[in-house]
Design an enzyme around this catalytic site. Structure first.
Site, PDB file in Angstrom:
ATOM      1  N   GLU A   2       6.124   5.071   1.204  1.00  0.00           N
ATOM      2  CA  GLU A   2       5.570   4.941  -0.220  1.00  0.00           C
ATOM      3  C   GLU A   2       4.904   3.797   0.176  1.00  0.00           C
ATOM      4  OE1 GLU A   2       5.704   6.110  -2.815  1.00  0.00           O
ATOM      5  OE2 GLU A   2       7.647   7.346  -2.751  1.00  0.00           O
ATOM      6  N   CYS A  41      -0.678  -0.894  -5.530  1.00  0.00           N
ATOM      7  CA  CYS A  41      -0.418   0.385  -4.955  1.00  0.00           C
ATOM      8  C   CYS A  41      -0.873   0.920  -5.347  1.00  0.00           C
ATOM      9  CB  CYS A  41       0.714   0.817  -4.005  1.00  0.00           C
ATOM     10  SG  CYS A  41       2.002   1.180  -5.372  1.00  0.00           S
TER      11      CYS A  41
HETATM   12  P1  NAD Z   1       3.680  -4.527   4.978  1.00  0.00           P
HETATM   13  O1  NAD Z   1       3.739  -2.838   5.689  1.00  0.00           O
HETATM   14  O2  NAD Z   1       2.888  -5.525   5.737  1.00  0.00           O
HETATM   15  O3  NAD Z   1       5.262  -4.430   4.656  1.00  0.00           O
HETATM   16  C1  NAD Z   1       6.307  -4.330   3.999  1.00  0.00           C
HETATM   17  C2  NAD Z   1       7.476  -4.265   4.321  1.00  0.00           C
HETATM   18  O4  NAD Z   1       7.729  -3.641   6.003  1.00  0.00           O
HETATM   19  C3  NAD Z   1       8.248  -5.179   4.242  1.00  0.00           C
HETATM   20  O5  NAD Z   1       9.776  -5.621   4.258  1.00  0.00           O
HETATM   21  C4  NAD Z   1       7.590  -6.342   6.047  1.00  0.00           C
HETATM   22  O6  NAD Z   1       9.093  -7.045   6.916  1.00  0.00           O
HETATM   23  C5  NAD Z   1       8.255  -5.080   7.076  1.00  0.00           C
HETATM   24  N1  NAD Z   1       7.589  -3.909   7.903  1.00  0.00           N
HETATM   25  C6  NAD Z   1       7.088  -5.157   8.965  1.00  0.00           C
HETATM   26  N2  NAD Z   1       7.290  -4.893   9.860  1.00  0.00           N
HETATM   27  C7  NAD Z   1       7.966  -3.901  10.171  1.00  0.00           C
HETATM   28  C8  NAD Z   1       8.266  -3.265  11.318  1.00  0.00           C
HETATM   29  N3  NAD Z   1       8.111  -3.307  12.168  1.00  0.00           N
HETATM   30  N4  NAD Z   1       9.607  -2.822  11.218  1.00  0.00           N
HETATM   31  C9  NAD Z   1      10.324  -1.973  10.193  1.00  0.00           C
HETATM   32  N5  NAD Z   1       9.869  -3.295   8.669  1.00  0.00           N
HETATM   33  C10 NAD Z   1       8.911  -3.854   9.158  1.00  0.00           C
HETATM   34  O7  NAD Z   1       3.474  -4.490   3.466  1.00  0.00           O
HETATM   35  P2  NAD Z   1       3.336  -5.341   2.310  1.00  0.00           P
HETATM   36  O8  NAD Z   1       2.096  -6.283   2.445  1.00  0.00           O
HETATM   37  O9  NAD Z   1       4.050  -5.740   2.251  1.00  0.00           O
HETATM   38  O10 NAD Z   1       3.244  -4.879   0.756  1.00  0.00           O
HETATM   39  C11 NAD Z   1       1.351  -3.880   0.710  1.00  0.00           C
HETATM   40  C12 NAD Z   1       1.756  -2.791   0.957  1.00  0.00           C
HETATM   41  O11 NAD Z   1       3.001  -1.845   0.328  1.00  0.00           O
HETATM   42  C13 NAD Z   1       0.110  -2.107   0.409  1.00  0.00           C
HETATM   43  O12 NAD Z   1      -0.621  -0.688   2.093  1.00  0.00           O
HETATM   44  C14 NAD Z   1       0.863  -1.456  -1.059  1.00  0.00           C
HETATM   45  O13 NAD Z   1      -0.177  -0.080  -1.310  1.00  0.00           O
HETATM   46  C15 NAD Z   1       1.725  -1.171  -0.913  1.00  0.00           C
HETATM   47  N6  NAD Z   1       2.708  -0.485  -1.292  1.00  0.00           N
HETATM   48  C16 NAD Z   1       2.803   1.140  -1.453  1.00  0.00           C
HETATM   49  C17 NAD Z   1       3.760   1.182  -2.910  1.00  0.00           C
HETATM   50  C18 NAD Z   1       3.810   2.232  -2.712  1.00  0.00           C
HETATM   51  O14 NAD Z   1       4.846   3.242  -3.754  1.00  0.00           O
HETATM   52  N7  NAD Z   1       3.121   3.437  -2.861  1.00  0.00           N
HETATM   53  C19 NAD Z   1       4.102   0.208  -3.628  1.00  0.00           C
HETATM   54  C20 NAD Z   1       4.366  -0.884  -3.441  1.00  0.00           C
HETATM   55  C21 NAD Z   1       3.150  -1.667  -2.368  1.00  0.00           C
END
Ligand code: NAD
Length: 512
Positions: free
Chosen positions: A256, A290
């Site tokens: 997602e 998002c």
């Molecule tokens: P992010 O990708 O920076 O982090 C998301 C999660 O991934 C965090 O818990 C982070 O600690 C973890 N993470 C980071 N590096 C990792 C790795 N190498 N391996 C495993 N996990 C890792 O995103 P964010 O800034 O927390 O959230 C914002 C983003 O999320 C935006 O792009 C938004 O559009 C998206 N989002 C999507 C949805 C959806 O349902 N499609 C919903 C909400 C947010």
């Protein structure tokens, strides 16, 4: 302060009961508006994550054995617990994420509704059923059921720290899995609160839902910990890294990811309603949604009126941390830099900000951008701030073409008074979800699947598809009686294949 003291502070302040394991390294989560520490949490390393997943395995077994009724009853106890403590949780969300208390209540409400739907629909969607065996196996009974995967890993973002991960957690649990959840390092207290609430509401299977805390490395460890599936919600670049880590063990993934959602405002739209929805869709939660509206394509006949209606509404919005503020600070300080880069790019490439365009600390003023070229990062990349671009187009077809010319494809909206026209545009929009004459509505309808296409990811949470996402389909046949001739036996007579070919010729051969 010693670790034990820190953890006591966490327990009191954030109601978190995160298992410390042997981990000694910690990190803080802070209030984005004030910088005040909200909680101190352990950084779970690979060993601690694996230990948590191993503890979840017997819990998964017990949880699965409870059956649909036993799980439904416990999921109800969990949502009852959340509903009775909504203000407590909303206050924590406000402090750690920065959003207004009322918006936190809204996201908790949605999460509770999804918990309710998932619990109520799991048996019907996943339970054993008989399917038609067909002529070739007429002497067999055929059965289908959807079995849980065991332990599901969930990695979540910070922007909707309750609603977003619950879209995976609720459906994974209802499908009979245990869950190990790694909340964002920006909202660990909310994650810890959700797990503590589970332990309190469902004490007999407390380990069916656990939390590990830390940043990317902890998330990567969860990918490698032998989970049955990894449900990731976050940005597309991190999604790629998660997929790469999961590929090492062939762990299936649900992605997602981000979006650059557009709204199409057609000639016959209710312009005031479209403007109202565009402002909410782009500015609420400081634009950190998002499925937020980041671009609007308005047709020439309505463009001027639409811009006027939007600017009038946006003028009344004020960011802040108090109860009257329309939205809060940027949760992640670095996101303000991204927003600034997009604003600079928009204005230096010919666009203009008719309102806003300024940043004060963590607060971004509500910003309306006009005449921004399609090549600008403000149109092409996810901005994730309280900004909106409005672009004049000749007609709805041009609007659709521009909407679809994006690498993302999460959601979008269409405003038109013609039902046929709006439904046609919605169908042809390259996105997983589209609202007609509203924004974001699909997220509040638990029966509807939620997910994207292209760089917005794949797989679905919510609805029947969301339940099936956390299962494997299991096919079983049972021979009811033996046929005189068994085609799948070395005892079959030599003429049997010819007889079958003749029957196939009669039944199917006439089709051209
Ligand atoms: P992010 O990708 O920076 O982090 C998301 C999660 O991934 C965090 O818990 C982070 O600690 C973890 N993470 C980071 N590096 C990792 C790795 N190498 N391996 C495993 N996990 C890792 O995103 P964010 O800034 O927390 O959230 C914002 C983003 O999320 C935006 O792009 C938004 O559009 C998206 N989002 C999507 C949805 C959806 O349902 N499609 C919903 C909400 C947010």
């Amino acid at each position: 302060m010693s670790l034990a003291e820190q953890m006591d502070t966490v327990t009191a302040a954030a109601a978190g009961t995160v298992d410390r394991h042997a981990t000694t390294e910690t990190f803080e989560s802070t209030n984005p508006a004030t910088g005040a520490v909200v909680g101190v949490f352990p950084v779970h390393d690979a060993a601690a994550v694996r230990e948590t997943v191993e503890r979840a395995r017997p819990a998964a077994q017990r949880w699965a054995e409870l059956g649909y009724d036993g799980r439904r009853q416990r999921l109800a106890a969990y949502r009852g617990y959340l509903a009775r403590r909504m203000h407590e949780l909303a206050d924590l969300v406000h402090r750690e994420n920065g959003k207004p208390h009322a918006d936190a209540i809204l996201e908790i409400t949605l999460a509770i509704d999804h918990l309710s739907w998932a619990g109520a629909h799991a048996r019907k969607t996943l339970g054993p059923r008989r399917v038609r065996a067909g002529v070739l196996a007429a002497n067999h009974a055929a059965y289908l059921e959807y079995q849980p995967l065991g332990v599901v890993g969930v990695i979540g973002p910070w922007n909707y720290p309750v609603f977003t991960p619950m879209g995976s957690i609720a459906y994974a649990l209802a499908a009979g899995n245990a869950v190990v959840f790694k909340p964002s390092e920006y909202t660990p207290a909310v994650g810890a609160w959700l797990a503590a609430a589970w332990r309190a509401a469902v004490p007999d299977v407390a380990d069916a839902f656990q939390v590990v805390t830390g940043s990317g490395e902890t998330g990567a460890a969860l990918c490698r910990a032998g989970v049955g599936k990894l449900a990731f919600t976050g940005s597309a670049p991190t999604g790629r890294r998660v997929m790469a880590a999961c590929a090492e063990t062939l762990t299936p993934v649900l992605m997602e990811l981000g979006g650059k959602d557009a709204m199409i405002v057609d000639d016959d739209a209710d312009v005031a309603a479209a403007a109202d929805a565009a402002v909410w869709g782009s500015m609420s939660n400081a634009g950190q949604t998002c499925i937020g509206i980041e671009r609007v394509y308005a047709t020439a006949p309505v463009y001027d009126r639409f811009v006027a209606e939007v600017t009038e509404r946006v003028r009344g919005l004020r960011p802040g941390s108090d109860d009257e503020a329309a939205y809060g600070p940027m949760t992640m300080a670095s996101q303000a830099e991204v927003v600034k880069r997009h604003l600079d790019d928009a204005t230096s490439s010919g666009g203009r900000a008719v309102l806003g365009g300024t940043l004060e600390g963590a607060f971004v003023s509500p910003t309306v951008l006009l005449d921004v070229p399609e090549s600008s990062s403000a149109v092409r990349e996810e901005t994730f701030g309280p900004t909106i671009t409005i672009t004049r187009v000749a007609d709805a077809e041009e609007a659709l073409e521009r909407t679809n010319a994006s690498s993302y494809g999460l959601a979008g909206a269409v405003f038109s008074r013609s039902r046929t026209r709006a439904m046609d545009l919605a169908r042809r929009m390259r996105s997983g979800m589209t609202s007609v004459n509203s924004v974001l509505t699909f997220a509040s309808i638990p029966a509807l699947p939620f997910g994207g296409v292209g760089e917005s990811g794949f797989g679905r949470i919510h609805g029947e598809d969301g339940l099936k996402e956390f299962t494997r389909a299991k096919a079983i046949t049972r021979q009811r009686y033996a046929l005189p001739v068994n085609l799948m036996s070395f005892t079959r007579p030599p003429a049997a294949a010819d007889a079958v070919a003749r029957v196939m010729g009669v039944v199917h051969g006439r089709h051209r």
